[in-house]
Design a protein around this motif. Structure first.
Motif, short mmCIF file in Angstrom:
data_model
loop_
_atom_site.label_atom_id
_atom_site.label_comp_id
_atom_site.label_asym_id
_atom_site.label_seq_id
_atom_site.Cartn_x
_atom_site.Cartn_y
_atom_site.Cartn_z
N ALA A 112 1.02 -1.37 -0.02
CA ALA A 112 0.02 -0.12 0.27
C ALA A 112 0.98 1.16 0.07
N ALA A 113 1.93 1.65 0.96
CA ALA A 113 2.74 2.70 0.71
C ALA A 113 4.15 2.09 -0.65
N ALA A 114 3.88 1.63 -1.31
CA ALA A 114 4.24 1.80 -2.74
C ALA A 114 3.42 2.34 -3.67
N ALA A 115 1.82 1.46 -3.73
CA ALA A 115 1.13 2.11 -4.35
C ALA A 115 0.52 4.03 -3.59
N THR A 116 0.43 4.08 -2.61
CA THR A 116 0.62 5.44 -2.75
C THR A 116 2.01 6.32 -3.37
N LEU A 117 2.54 5.79 -2.92
CA LEU A 117 4.64 6.85 -3.76
C LEU A 117 4.00 6.75 -5.24
N ALA A 118 3.36 5.73 -5.62
CA ALA A 118 3.15 5.79 -7.10
C ALA A 118 1.92 6.99 -7.74
N GLU A 119 0.90 7.09 -6.72
CA GLU A 119 0.57 7.08 -7.25
C GLU A 119 0.49 10.04 -7.47
N VAL A 120 2.16 9.44 -6.51
CA VAL A 120 2.68 11.37 -6.69
C VAL A 120 4.24 11.24 -7.85
N ARG A 121 4.44 10.09 -7.59
CA ARG A 121 5.15 9.93 -8.68
C ARG A 121 5.36 7.78 -9.39
N PRO A 122 4.29 8.67 -9.89
CA PRO A 122 4.40 7.17 -11.83
C PRO A 122 5.63 6.69 -11.72
N ASP A 123 6.96 7.24 -11.90
CA ASP A 123 8.26 6.97 -12.57
C ASP A 123 8.83 6.02 -10.83
N LEU A 124 8.12 5.80 -9.89
CA LEU A 124 9.16 5.42 -8.64
C LEU A 124 9.55 3.88 -9.12
N ILE A 125 10.75 4.33 -8.67
CA ILE A 125 11.42 3.42 -8.44
C ILE A 125 11.67 2.30 -7.44
N ASP A 126 10.81 1.04 -7.28
CA ASP A 126 10.07 -0.16 -6.16
C ASP A 126 10.96 -1.01 -6.11
N VAL A 127 11.87 -0.88 -4.80
CA VAL A 127 12.63 -2.41 -4.63
C VAL A 127 12.52 -2.60 -3.51
N ARG A 128 12.26 -4.09 -4.24
CA ARG A 128 12.28 -5.01 -3.39
C ARG A 128 12.90 -5.56 -2.74
N LEU A 129 13.24 -5.62 -1.72
CA LEU A 129 14.55 -5.97 -0.84
C LEU A 129 14.58 -7.64 -0.40
N PRO A 130 15.17 -8.50 -0.25
CA PRO A 130 15.24 -9.39 0.98
C PRO A 130 15.45 -9.04 1.67
N ASN A 131 15.31 -10.10 2.83
CA ASN A 131 16.04 -10.07 4.10
C ASN A 131 17.94 -10.05 3.84
N LEU A 132 18.37 -8.68 4.67
CA LEU A 132 19.59 -8.31 4.87
C LEU A 132 20.27 -8.58 6.03
N TYR A 133 21.76 -8.70 5.63
CA TYR A 133 22.40 -9.02 6.59
C TYR A 133 23.94 -7.89 6.48
N GLY A 134 24.08 -7.42 7.84
CA GLY A 134 26.02 -7.06 7.66
C GLY A 134 25.97 -6.05 8.90
N GLU A 135 27.22 -5.08 8.87
CA GLU A 135 27.62 -5.46 10.21
C GLU A 135 26.69 -4.11 10.72
N HIS A 136 26.44 -4.50 12.16
CA HIS A 136 25.53 -3.25 12.78
C HIS A 136 24.65 -3.56 12.94
N GLY A 137 23.94 -4.59 12.32
CA GLY A 137 22.55 -5.16 12.29
C GLY A 137 21.66 -5.38 13.83
#
Length: 373
Positions: A112-137
């Motif tokens: 829903a958040a992605a759809a909300t932003l796309a209403e304002v910016r149809p060119d929204l870059i929607d990056v679907r991230l997997p689970n993340l790991y890394g320093e200082h998680g």
């Protein structure tokens, strides 16, 4: 040089976005906090003229209703600011999740958040991230890797209640994807995945902990192994350092093993430093680097990128010890003695002038000093 504006900049992923921008030599991102988001005019001012707006802020845990409402409300607040902006950002990027639309309060609210932003910016870059790991998680929150690392660094054993397949991306790779950074040896916006079972991950981190307790470097056969080891090391710093080395002495003199690395050689070198002179003043994104003072006395100083506190270690050739530089911590070494300082250095990779993984920055700021016990 890209000018970034970032929501959620103080979180795990947001911090890595800011560190990567620093490594690229870009201006420090404009930070949009939760208080700012409550004022559309303030948001419009902050994002005015930015090359790229990255929306990371979100609600991941808590009451289902708070999670569902929180993610949508944050997107609505940002959308209101975008509508008021006279000179809007060149691009808008949303740090979405692969769980978007999966029927859970979190997944559906991210969609829903992605759809909300796309209403304002149809060119929204929607990056679907997997689970993340890394320093200082953040352990005991939404990162199994961080939880395992925290437990092991504290001398405890990770417990596996449910063994399942994990697909993880390193957080710097995710940051590179969000900000549009070109691929380098230290990050990859394609976000190559680490695929591992939960038990396999626990066993691998436990093996790292067992080897590293005495300063031994475990096998690091690929980029994910290096980054997973660096993740574990971030939870050991600063309380586990310096690492004392065994000195073997007889009538001939002393023998000290400064580096024991399994499965790889890397590069060893030494430097001499005159009294009062400082070397270093840089940070690394992925490189494992070890300092061992062989003769003389020195102070090793470190500061986490984007933070103020400075950690200092007093070291001397009289007592064999090593300090390993955590990734994304600015560091230096200063000769504090009256005579020439001799320091041995080791890195897990051969230095490549075309891709040195070395980013200049001074350690000392108007910061308070933290001296490890």
């Amino acid at each position: 040089m890209t000018r970034l504006a970032v929501t959620g900049a103080e979180g795990f992923l947001g911090w890595h976005v800011r560190v990567l921008a620093r490594a690229l030599g870009w201006p420090d991102p404009t930070v949009i906090g939760r208080t700012d988001l409550a004022d559309p005019g303030r948001v419009a001012t902050l994002i005015q003229g930015a090359d790229r707006l990255v929306h990371i802020a979100g609600v991941n845990r808590g009451d289902p209703a708070d999670v569902a409402g929180g993610n949508v409300q944050l997107a609505l607040a940002l959308a209101r600011g975008l509508r008021r902006c006279v000179s809007p950002p060149g691009s808008v990027v949303f740090a979405n999740s692969i769980q978007a639309g999966n029927g859970t309060p979190y997944g559906d609210s991210k969609a829903a958040a992605a759809a909300t932003l796309a209403e304002v910016r149809p060119d929204l870059i929607d990056v679907r991230l997997p689970n993340l790991y890394g320093e200082h998680g953040r352990p005991f929150y939404n990162s199994l890797t961080a939880t395992f690392c925290r437990l092991l660094a504290d001398g405890q054993e990770p417990e596996v209640f449910e063994d399942r397949e994990l697909s993880l991306a390193h957080v710097t790779d995710a940051a590179a994807r969000l900000i549009g950074a070109p691929a380098q040896a230290s990050w990859d916006p394609a976000m190559p995945l680490l695929r591992s079972g939960v038990r396999e991950l626990a066993d691998q981190l436990t093996a790292y902990s067992t080897s590293y307790r005495s300063g031994e470097i475990p096998p690091l056969p690929d980029r994910h192994a290096i980054r997973l080891f660096n993740t574990y090391r971030s939870f050991c710093f600063p309380q586990h350092y310096p690492i004392l080395l065994l000195r073997r002495s007889d009538v001939r003199g002393d023998l000290v093993e400064a580096v024991k690395s399994y499965g790889g050689g890397g590069q060893t070198f030494y430097s001499t430093t005159r009294p009062g002179i400082t070397r270093g003043e840089h940070f690394h994104m992925a490189k494992v680097e070890r300092f061992a003072v062989v003769r003389g006395s020195a102070e090793i100083s470190l500061r986490r990128v984007g933070h103020d506190d400075v950690v200092r270690f007093s070291v001397s050739g009289e007592e064999p010890m090593v300090v390993d530089m955590p990734t994304m911590w600015v560091h230096n070494i200063t000769n504090t003695g009256p005579d020439e300082l001799l320091t041995l250095f080791w890195t897990n990779e051969v230095f490549d002038p075309a891709c040195p993984d070395t980013y200049p920055e001074a350690v000392d700021t108007a910061a308070r000093v933290v001296v490890p016990a």
